[in-house]
Each structure stands twice: as C-alpha cells, then as structure tokens.
Design a protein around this motif. Structure first.
Motif, PDB file in Angstrom:
ATOM      1  N   ALA A  83     -63.303  53.593 -52.904  1.00  0.00           N
ATOM      2  CA  ALA A  83     -62.475  54.613 -53.549  1.00  0.00           C
ATOM      3  C   ALA A  83     -61.422  53.983 -54.456  1.00  0.00           C
ATOM      4  O   ALA A  83     -61.125  54.498 -55.542  1.00  0.00           O
ATOM      5  N   ASN A  84     -60.856  52.854 -54.040  1.00  0.00           N
ATOM      6  CA  ASN A  84     -59.866  52.158 -54.864  1.00  0.00           C
ATOM      7  C   ASN A  84     -60.474  51.657 -56.172  1.00  0.00           C
ATOM      8  O   ASN A  84     -59.872  51.782 -57.242  1.00  0.00           O
ATOM      9  N   TYR A  85     -61.671  51.080 -56.088  1.00  0.00           N
ATOM     10  CA  TYR A  85     -62.308  50.552 -57.289  1.00  0.00           C
ATOM     11  C   TYR A  85     -62.766  51.659 -58.232  1.00  0.00           C
ATOM     12  O   TYR A  85     -62.785  51.484 -59.455  1.00  0.00           O
ATOM     13  N   VAL A  86     -63.121  52.794 -57.659  1.00  0.00           N
ATOM     14  CA  VAL A  86     -63.440  53.949 -58.511  1.00  0.00           C
ATOM     15  C   VAL A  86     -62.169  54.464 -59.168  1.00  0.00           C
ATOM     16  O   VAL A  86     -62.152  54.787 -60.368  1.00  0.00           O
ATOM     17  N   GLU A  87     -61.082  54.520 -58.397  1.00  0.00           N
ATOM     18  CA  GLU A  87     -59.820  55.059 -58.895  1.00  0.00           C
ATOM     19  C   GLU A  87     -59.305  54.305 -60.112  1.00  0.00           C
ATOM     20  O   GLU A  87     -58.800  54.924 -61.061  1.00  0.00           O
ATOM     21  N   ILE A  88     -59.417  52.989 -60.130  1.00  0.00           N
ATOM     22  CA  ILE A  88     -58.851  52.245 -61.260  1.00  0.00           C
ATOM     23  C   ILE A  88     -59.672  52.386 -62.543  1.00  0.00           C
ATOM     24  O   ILE A  88     -59.231  51.952 -63.608  1.00  0.00           O
ATOM     25  N   THR A  89     -60.838  53.006 -62.460  1.00  0.00           N
ATOM     26  CA  THR A  89     -61.583  53.310 -63.693  1.00  0.00           C
ATOM     27  C   THR A  89     -61.128  54.638 -64.298  1.00  0.00           C
ATOM     28  O   THR A  89     -61.591  55.018 -65.371  1.00  0.00           O
ATOM     29  N   ASN A 107     -56.083  47.795 -68.715  1.00  0.00           N
ATOM     30  CA  ASN A 107     -54.787  48.411 -68.976  1.00  0.00           C
ATOM     31  C   ASN A 107     -53.892  48.380 -67.738  1.00  0.00           C
ATOM     32  O   ASN A 107     -52.707  48.036 -67.805  1.00  0.00           O
ATOM     33  N   GLN A 108     -54.462  48.698 -66.582  1.00  0.00           N
ATOM     34  CA  GLN A 108     -53.674  48.742 -65.351  1.00  0.00           C
ATOM     35  C   GLN A 108     -53.311  47.345 -64.840  1.00  0.00           C
ATOM     36  O   GLN A 108     -52.270  47.175 -64.194  1.00  0.00           O
ATOM     37  N   ILE A 109     -54.146  46.365 -65.136  1.00  0.00           N
ATOM     38  CA  ILE A 109     -53.794  44.985 -64.765  1.00  0.00           C
ATOM     39  C   ILE A 109     -52.577  44.532 -65.573  1.00  0.00           C
ATOM     40  O   ILE A 109     -51.608  43.995 -65.032  1.00  0.00           O
ATOM     41  N   ILE A 110     -52.631  44.756 -66.873  1.00  0.00           N
ATOM     42  CA  ILE A 110     -51.551  44.322 -67.759  1.00  0.00           C
ATOM     43  C   ILE A 110     -50.243  45.045 -67.434  1.00  0.00           C
ATOM     44  O   ILE A 110     -49.157  44.450 -67.478  1.00  0.00           O
ATOM     45  N   GLU A 111     -50.349  46.325 -67.069  1.00  0.00           N
ATOM     46  CA  GLU A 111     -49.155  47.142 -66.849  1.00  0.00           C
ATOM     47  C   GLU A 111     -48.778  47.282 -65.373  1.00  0.00           C
ATOM     48  O   GLU A 111     -47.948  48.124 -65.029  1.00  0.00           O
ATOM     49  N   ARG A 112     -49.334  46.457 -64.509  1.00  0.00           N
ATOM     50  CA  ARG A 112     -49.139  46.661 -63.069  1.00  0.00           C
ATOM     51  C   ARG A 112     -47.670  46.632 -62.655  1.00  0.00           C
ATOM     52  O   ARG A 112     -47.241  47.423 -61.792  1.00  0.00           O
ATOM     53  N   ASP A 113     -46.866  45.742 -63.255  1.00  0.00           N
ATOM     54  CA  ASP A 113     -45.447  45.673 -62.881  1.00  0.00           C
ATOM     55  C   ASP A 113     -44.692  46.904 -63.366  1.00  0.00           C
ATOM     56  O   ASP A 113     -43.791  47.401 -62.672  1.00  0.00           O
ATOM     57  N   ARG A 114     -45.061  47.390 -64.548  1.00  0.00           N
ATOM     58  CA  ARG A 114     -44.399  48.586 -65.086  1.00  0.00           C
ATOM     59  C   ARG A 114     -44.874  49.850 -64.361  1.00  0.00           C
ATOM     60  O   ARG A 114     -44.098  50.787 -64.173  1.00  0.00           O
ATOM     61  N   MET A 121     -46.933  54.596 -59.541  1.00  0.00           N
ATOM     62  CA  MET A 121     -46.546  53.580 -58.554  1.00  0.00           C
ATOM     63  C   MET A 121     -47.529  53.457 -57.381  1.00  0.00           C
ATOM     64  O   MET A 121     -47.560  52.430 -56.701  1.00  0.00           O
ATOM     65  N   ASN A 122     -48.322  54.486 -57.139  1.00  0.00           N
ATOM     66  CA  ASN A 122     -49.261  54.436 -56.012  1.00  0.00           C
ATOM     67  C   ASN A 122     -50.679  54.049 -56.423  1.00  0.00           C
ATOM     68  O   ASN A 122     -51.617  54.189 -55.636  1.00  0.00           O
ATOM     69  N   ARG A 123     -50.846  53.558 -57.626  1.00  0.00           N
ATOM     70  CA  ARG A 123     -52.163  53.090 -58.060  1.00  0.00           C
ATOM     71  C   ARG A 123     -52.572  51.857 -57.249  1.00  0.00           C
ATOM     72  O   ARG A 123     -51.710  51.137 -56.725  1.00  0.00           O
ATOM     73  N   PRO A 124     -53.862  51.579 -57.165  1.00  0.00           N
ATOM     74  CA  PRO A 124     -54.342  50.481 -56.316  1.00  0.00           C
ATOM     75  C   PRO A 124     -53.785  49.109 -56.654  1.00  0.00           C
ATOM     76  O   PRO A 124     -53.534  48.310 -55.744  1.00  0.00           O
ATOM     77  N   ILE A 125     -53.567  48.804 -57.933  1.00  0.00           N
ATOM     78  CA  ILE A 125     -53.114  47.454 -58.272  1.00  0.00           C
ATOM     79  C   ILE A 125     -51.632  47.250 -57.965  1.00  0.00           C
ATOM     80  O   ILE A 125     -51.275  46.277 -57.289  1.00  0.00           O
ATOM     81  N   PRO A 126     -50.710  48.139 -58.418  1.00  0.00           N
ATOM     82  CA  PRO A 126     -49.297  47.906 -58.076  1.00  0.00           C
ATOM     83  C   PRO A 126     -49.008  47.977 -56.577  1.00  0.00           C
ATOM     84  O   PRO A 126     -48.064  47.352 -56.101  1.00  0.00           O
ATOM     85  N   THR A 127     -49.823  48.718 -55.823  1.00  0.00           N
ATOM     86  CA  THR A 127     -49.598  48.779 -54.375  1.00  0.00           C
ATOM     87  C   THR A 127     -50.254  47.611 -53.642  1.00  0.00           C
ATOM     88  O   THR A 127     -50.046  47.442 -52.428  1.00  0.00           O
ATOM     89  N   ALA A 133     -54.969  41.592 -58.490  1.00  0.00           N
ATOM     90  CA  ALA A 133     -55.139  41.547 -59.944  1.00  0.00           C
ATOM     91  C   ALA A 133     -56.325  40.678 -60.350  1.00  0.00           C
ATOM     92  O   ALA A 133     -57.082  41.034 -61.269  1.00  0.00           O
ATOM     93  N   ASN A 134     -56.529  39.529 -59.684  1.00  0.00           N
ATOM     94  CA  ASN A 134     -57.644  38.658 -60.058  1.00  0.00           C
ATOM     95  C   ASN A 134     -58.995  39.304 -59.751  1.00  0.00           C
ATOM     96  O   ASN A 134     -59.967  39.137 -60.487  1.00  0.00           O
ATOM     97  N   HIS A 135     -59.055  40.091 -58.673  1.00  0.00           N
ATOM     98  CA  HIS A 135     -60.287  40.823 -58.366  1.00  0.00           C
ATOM     99  C   HIS A 135     -60.533  41.911 -59.413  1.00  0.00           C
ATOM    100  O   HIS A 135     -61.675  42.158 -59.807  1.00  0.00           O
TER     101      HIS A 135
END
Length: 297
Positions: free
Chosen positions: A15-21, A67-74, A82-88, A93-95
């Motif tokens: 579900a997380n990997y689907v969500e980031i698409t 886009n979400q990798i680059i903007e993860r801190d923001r 803030m509750n997206r899979p990468i910032p949480t 990020a490498n995956h």
C-alpha cells in the motif's frame, strides 16, 4: 494511541509503494492519454491501449516518486503531506529511488514498444517534471509555467501513440491542457496557500491570494476556452468537431469561467476549492466530448 496500535494501523508495504505513485492522479493522467489515443487512431489496437495504460501509469507514477523523494523534508512540514510514506520513514529514500527508476525505465520501454516518438515524449515528461519543475517550486512562481509542459504531454501523447508523429492535432491537444493547468493549479495554490508557505513553495504568480493572481486565473481560463474551440473552425487537420459539440464545450467553458470570475470577486478559499473541482470536471468532460463527437460523426 499506543505504538502497537500505530503499527497495526499503518498501511502495508504494498500500500505504501502504491501510495507514492499517487494513484488517483496517475489514473486521471492515463485517462487523458487514452482519450488522445482514441482521437488520433483510425484502427484501434488493444495491445497499444494496454501498453499506453501501463507505460503511462509507470511514467506518471515514477515522476511522483521522484518528486516526493526530492521534497521529503519539505513534505514533513506541511499538514497535507506530512503523513506520506517517505517523510514518515515507511519507505526509505534510497528504496524509493530504485523503485522510481525501475518504473521510469519500464514505462519508457513499454511506450517504445508503441513507437519511438511516444517513448521520447514520455521520457521528456519525467525529466521536465522531476529535474526542472520540482526544484523550481521553492525558487520561483514560474515553476507552474514549467510544470505545465510535462502536465500537457499526456493528452497529446495518446495521439502520438496512435499516429507515430507530432503535428497540428496533438499540438492543439497539448495547448488545451497546457493553458488549463494554470487556473487549475493556481486554484489549488490559493486553497493551500498556508501549507505551501510552510513548505517554502512558491506556487502563486504574485506570491499571494490577491487581485493579481485572480486576474491571471480569469485570463488563463479564457485562453483555455478559446483553445478548446479551435477544432470547430476546421484549421487543426484531422482534429475537428461539430457545431453541436462546440456549443457544449462553450457552455462548459462558461461554467469554468463563472467560478474563475467568482474567485476574482470573492477571493475565498471556498470558491478556490469549487474552482479546482470544476476545473477537473471541465477537462474530463471536454476530453469525453471530443471523443464522442468523433464517433458520432
């Protein structure tokens, strides 16, 4: 909520990997490509449609991942993201980089199986979105202008997939979706102004929800309506429409313009939200009318 309860409630790995698409956005984009394909094709190939759907989803999905990798801190600074899979930390990020790269390469390959031109424009959309538009979002409001280029590619991509080349017809489809994006994204930027400011993003043309931004929204809405009617005049090659369809499209355009003008007058988040929803309905209905008009002639 206890730590155990939080773990139980967190989405699964898939579900997380689907969500980031960003599946909803990606499906909408793929829909526009399919609409463009049906407009441009004389004979329909279900294999081509399947390649366009899967390849298109992979390309849009990979752009969203990058886009979400680059903007993860923001993203971690904004309530909306803030509750997206990468910032949480649910996805490292490498995956995510590996995942996005595999999706991008697979998507380009699938589109290449259709024809080289489709693969080229698909790859170009990723580069423009991830490498140009995304970094510009924190530097200048012109990012929306830059982002409108990759955002306008999917509609014309379908025609290119059907024909194998770029001409006046896919160029017109590109222009329609290009101009439409400005009132659409500025309505979102207006509605989420505080959230974007918290993340350091510069999305509105004047930098504020003011009269200048509202005027530009109205102007770009008018230009969108004008471009949408060009095929009715028989100057866009094989892309044309009947007067009846043109009348429907004009009515939709006036509906779109009504909310743009209403935002200019009232300048409220509530109207901005309505304009955003109307803009999505508008472009979807326009694409459907274009296709239906072709089949009814």
């Amino acid at each position: 909520m206890s730590e155990v309860q939080a773990i139980e409630k967190s989405p699964g790995i898939l579900a997380n990997y689907v969500e980031i698409t960003k599946p909803r956005l990606s499906i909408v984009v793929v829909f526009s490509s399919i609409a463009g394909y049906f407009l441009g094709a004389e004979n329909y190939s279900w294999i081509t449609i399947l390649l366009l759907c899967i390849g298109g989803y992979f390309l849009v999905g990979s752009s969203n991942v990058f886009n979400q990798i680059i903007e993860r801190d923001r993203d971690a600074l904004m309530k909306r993201t803030m509750n997206r899979p990468i910032p949480t930390g649910r996805i490292a990020a490498n995956h995510a980089w590996i995942y996005g790269l595999v999706m991008a390469l697979t998507g380009v390959y699938l589109l290449f199986l259709i024809n080289a031109a489709t693969a080229f424009f698909g790859a170009l959309s990723i580069v423009l979105y991830a490498a140009v538009y995304t970094p510009l979002k924190t530097r200048t409001p012109l990012c929306v202008f830059v982002g409108a280029f990759p955002g306008a590619i999917p509609y014309m991509l379908g025609w290119v997939a059907a024909s194998g080349d770029f001409g006046i017809e896919p160029g017109t489809l590109f222009m329609l979706q290009f101009f439409w994006q400005f009132p659409h994204f500025w309505a979102i930027g207006w509605m989420l102004e505080n959230d974007y400011k918290a993340g350091g993003f510069k999305m509105l043309p004047t930098g504020a929800t003011d009269r200048g931004t509202a005027i530009q929204i109205v102007l770009y809405t008018i230009w969108t309506i004008m471009v949408s009617l060009i095929p009715a005049f028989g100057v866009t090659g094989d892309l044309f429409m009947t007067p009846w369809s043109a009348a429907l499209i004009l009515l939709l355009g006036l509906w779109f313009l009504y909310y743009a003008i209403k935002l200019y007058k009232e300048r409220s988040n509530e109207v901005a939200r309505k304009l955003m929803l109307v803009s999505v309905s508008y472009i979807t209905l326009i694409q459907i009318i274009y296709v239906v008009d072709k089949f009814l002639r």
